[in-house]
Design a protein around this motif. Structure first.
Motif, PDB file in Angstrom:
ATOM      1  N   ASN A 138       4.708  16.635  14.184  1.00 27.91           N
ATOM      2  CA  ASN A 138       3.946  17.836  13.923  1.00 27.91           C
ATOM      3  C   ASN A 138       4.082  18.183  12.446  1.00 27.91           C
ATOM      4  N   LEU A 139       3.015  18.700  11.890  1.00 29.53           N
ATOM      5  CA  LEU A 139       3.010  19.021  10.469  1.00 29.53           C
ATOM      6  C   LEU A 139       2.093  20.196  10.204  1.00 29.53           C
ATOM      7  N   GLU A 140       2.130  20.677   9.000  1.00 33.27           N
ATOM      8  CA  GLU A 140       1.120  21.628   8.533  1.00 33.27           C
ATOM      9  C   GLU A 140       0.722  21.216   7.128  1.00 33.27           C
ATOM     10  N   THR A 141      -0.580  21.307   6.874  1.00 28.06           N
ATOM     11  CA  THR A 141      -1.112  20.924   5.576  1.00 28.06           C
ATOM     12  C   THR A 141      -2.454  21.605   5.391  1.00 28.06           C
ATOM     13  N   VAL A 142      -2.969  21.568   4.187  1.00 26.40           N
ATOM     14  CA  VAL A 142      -4.342  22.003   3.929  1.00 26.40           C
ATOM     15  C   VAL A 142      -5.111  20.790   3.436  1.00 26.40           C
ATOM     16  N   PHE A 143      -6.164  20.447   4.170  1.00 27.62           N
ATOM     17  CA  PHE A 143      -7.066  19.375   3.753  1.00 27.62           C
ATOM     18  C   PHE A 143      -8.166  19.976   2.887  1.00 27.62           C
ATOM     19  N   TYR A 144      -8.415  19.325   1.762  1.00 27.72           N
ATOM     20  CA  TYR A 144      -9.469  19.792   0.854  1.00 27.72           C
ATOM     21  C   TYR A 144     -10.306  18.581   0.453  1.00 27.72           C
ATOM     22  N   PRO A 145     -11.634  18.615   0.690  1.00 23.01           N
ATOM     23  CA  PRO A 145     -12.474  17.460   0.355  1.00 23.01           C
ATOM     24  C   PRO A 145     -12.659  17.302  -1.148  1.00 23.01           C
ATOM     25  N   VAL A 146     -12.681  16.042  -1.603  1.00 23.16           N
ATOM     26  CA  VAL A 146     -12.903  15.758  -3.020  1.00 23.16           C
ATOM     27  C   VAL A 146     -13.995  14.707  -3.165  1.00 23.16           C
ATOM     28  N   LYS A 147     -14.539  14.635  -4.381  1.00 24.89           N
ATOM     29  CA  LYS A 147     -15.746  13.830  -4.622  1.00 24.89           C
ATOM     30  C   LYS A 147     -15.409  12.418  -5.113  1.00 24.89           C
ATOM     31  N   ILE A 148     -14.668  11.686  -4.298  1.00 22.24           N
ATOM     32  CA  ILE A 148     -14.507  10.243  -4.480  1.00 22.24           C
ATOM     33  C   ILE A 148     -15.097   9.634  -3.223  1.00 22.24           C
ATOM     34  N   ASN A 149     -16.082   8.769  -3.371  1.00 21.50           N
ATOM     35  CA  ASN A 149     -16.882   8.363  -2.213  1.00 21.50           C
ATOM     36  C   ASN A 149     -16.939   6.855  -1.999  1.00 21.50           C
ATOM     37  N   ASP A 150     -16.961   6.476  -0.721  1.00 21.34           N
ATOM     38  CA  ASP A 150     -17.388   5.147  -0.307  1.00 21.34           C
ATOM     39  C   ASP A 150     -18.886   5.212  -0.016  1.00 21.34           C
ATOM     40  N   ALA A 151     -19.504   4.069   0.237  1.00 19.42           N
ATOM     41  CA  ALA A 151     -20.893   4.010   0.710  1.00 19.42           C
ATOM     42  C   ALA A 151     -20.905   3.191   1.990  1.00 19.42           C
ATOM     43  N   LEU A 152     -21.563   3.726   3.014  1.00 17.15           N
ATOM     44  CA  LEU A 152     -21.547   3.108   4.342  1.00 17.15           C
ATOM     45  C   LEU A 152     -22.972   3.032   4.872  1.00 17.15           C
ATOM     46  N   GLU A 153     -23.398   1.819   5.205  1.00 19.00           N
ATOM     47  CA  GLU A 153     -24.768   1.597   5.667  1.00 19.00           C
ATOM     48  C   GLU A 153     -24.764   0.872   7.000  1.00 19.00           C
ATOM     49  N   ALA A 154     -25.716   1.225   7.873  1.00 16.16           N
ATOM     50  CA  ALA A 154     -25.848   0.547   9.161  1.00 16.16           C
ATOM     51  C   ALA A 154     -27.323   0.353   9.480  1.00 16.16           C
ATOM     52  N   ILE A 155     -27.677  -0.856   9.879  1.00 17.93           N
ATOM     53  CA  ILE A 155     -29.043  -1.168  10.323  1.00 17.93           C
ATOM     54  C   ILE A 155     -28.958  -1.954  11.632  1.00 17.93           C
ATOM     55  N   THR A 156     -29.974  -1.820  12.461  1.00 18.53           N
ATOM     56  CA  THR A 156     -29.982  -2.564  13.717  1.00 18.53           C
ATOM     57  C   THR A 156     -30.028  -4.062  13.436  1.00 18.53           C
ATOM     58  N   ALA A 157     -29.384  -4.833  14.310  1.00 17.59           N
ATOM     59  CA  ALA A 157     -29.244  -6.272  14.083  1.00 17.59           C
ATOM     60  C   ALA A 157     -29.119  -6.985  15.429  1.00 17.59           C
ATOM     61  N   PRO A 158     -29.263  -8.313  15.437  1.00  9.82           N
ATOM     62  CA  PRO A 158     -29.136  -9.054  16.694  1.00  9.82           C
ATOM     63  C   PRO A 158     -27.743  -8.962  17.310  1.00  9.82           C
TER      64      PRO A 158
END
Length: 267
Positions: free
Chosen positions: A25-45
Motif C-alpha cells: 500500500n502506498l500514497e502518491t500524487v500522479f501528475y501527467p507530463v508531456k513526454i509521449n509515445d505514439a501508438l497506432e492500430a489498424i485491422t489486419a489478417p
C-alpha cells in the motif's frame, strides 16, 4: 487510429504497508507530463505487435498492449490488429510508460470499435494490467492510494511552472527499489501536503524509494542536487526511479547534465 500515450511523475511517494497479496500500500500524487509515445492500430489478417524508437526488452507477444487487447477481447468482438508502438518515454524511469501505452490502447479500442465502455469499465480493465495503469484512463492529477490504483481528484495545476525531467544512464529495477524500503505510515498525509505552495514542498514531500536507490546509484542523487543548484523549487525522483524531475519558475540551463543524461524540458 493513432494515439499518443504520455508519461506521469510522482509527486511524493510513501510506502505505508506490506499487503497480504505481496503488493504494497502506498500514497502518491500522479501528475501527467508531456513526454509521449505514439501508438497506432489498424485491422489486419492476424494480431501483430511491432515497435520502434527505444528498444523494449522482452518478447513483443507479452507487451502490455497485447495483454490489453486480449483482456478486452474476452468481453467484446474485436478484429485482429496490427499494432505499432513508437517508444519515446524512457524505460525503467518511474514514468509509467508501459502502463500509459496499455491504458491508451484500451481507450483506442473503445473509440475505434464503439465499445461504449464507461471510464470505470476501462479503469477496471487497466487495473488488471498494472498498479498505475488505471490512472492514464482519465489522465489528470490524482491522489493515489492502496496499490496506487485507487484515486481521489486533487486540485493541482503546475502549468505556470517549468517542469524539467532528467533521465540518467541508470536502470532501476522496481523489485530492487522495493527491497530497500521499510513500509511505515507517514507522519503527514500527502493528501494534505500537496495543498501547500510548491515553495514549501522541498522539506515536506518525499519519495520513500530515494534513500535506498540513490545509495545504490549515486548518480541519481547527484542529478537531484544539480537541479536544486540550478534553481529548482522542488526536485524528486519519480516513482522507483531512475528519472528525476525539477519544478522551476523559469527555464534553467542544464547543459552540464546533457553530456551523460537525457534531459526533457518543459514537460
Amino acid at each position: 487510429m493513432i494515439v499518443f500515450p504520455n508519461a506521469k511523475i510522482n509527486i511524493g511517494l510513501n510506502i505505508t504497508e506490506k499487503r497480504a497479496d505481496g503488493y504494497h500500500n502506498l500514497e502518491t500524487v500522479f501528475y501527467p507530463v508531456k513526454i509521449n509515445d505514439a501508438l497506432e492500430a489498424i485491422t489486419a489478417p492476424q494480431l501483430n505487435f511491432s515497435s520502434s524508437g527505444i528498444n523494449i526488452p522482452g518478447d513483443g507477444a507479452n507487451n502490455l498492449c497485447i495483454k490489453a487487447y486480449e483482456l478486452v477481447k474476452l468481453d467484446h468482438n474485436l478484429p485482429a490488429l496490427d499494432i505499432h508502438l513508437h517508444k519515446h518515454i524512457p524505460i525503467g524511469a518511474g514514468l509509467g510508460g508501459g502502463s500509459a501505452d496499455a491504458a491508451f490502447f484500451i481507450k483506442l479500442l473503445n473509440q475505434q470499435f464503439g465499445l461504449n465502455l464507461s471510464v470505470e469499465a476501462m479503469q477496471n480493465y487497466a487495473r488488471q494490467l498494472g498498479a498505475d495503469c488505471a490512472f492514464f484512463i482519465e489522465n489528470k492529477p490524482v491522489y493515489a492510494f492502496e496499490k496506487g490504483d485507487q484515486f481521489e481528484q486533487v486540485e493541482l495545476d503546475l502549468s505556470k511552472y517549468v517542469i524539467v525531467l532528467v533521465m540518467p544512464p541508470v536502470h532501476v529495477s522496481t523489485a530492487d527499489a522495493y527491497s530497500g524500503v521499510k513500509p511505515e505510515q507517514a507522519a503527514e498525509s500527502l493528501k494534505d501536503l500537496i495543498k501547500l505552495p510548491v515553495t514549501e514542498w522541498k522539506d515536506r514531500i518525499k519519495n520513500d524509494f530515494e534513500k535506498s536507490v540513490t545509495g545504490k546509484y549515486p548518480l541519481i542523487g547527484e542529478v537531484k542536487q544539480s537541479l536544486y543548484e540550478a534553481g529548482a523549487l522542488y526536485a524528486s525522483m519519480s516513482g522507483s526511479g531512475a528519472s528525476v524531475f525539477g519544478v522551476f519558475e523559469t527555464l534553467p540551463s542544464l547543459k552540464h547534465l546533457e553530456a551523460e543524461s537525457s534531459v526533457f524540458y518543459n514537460v
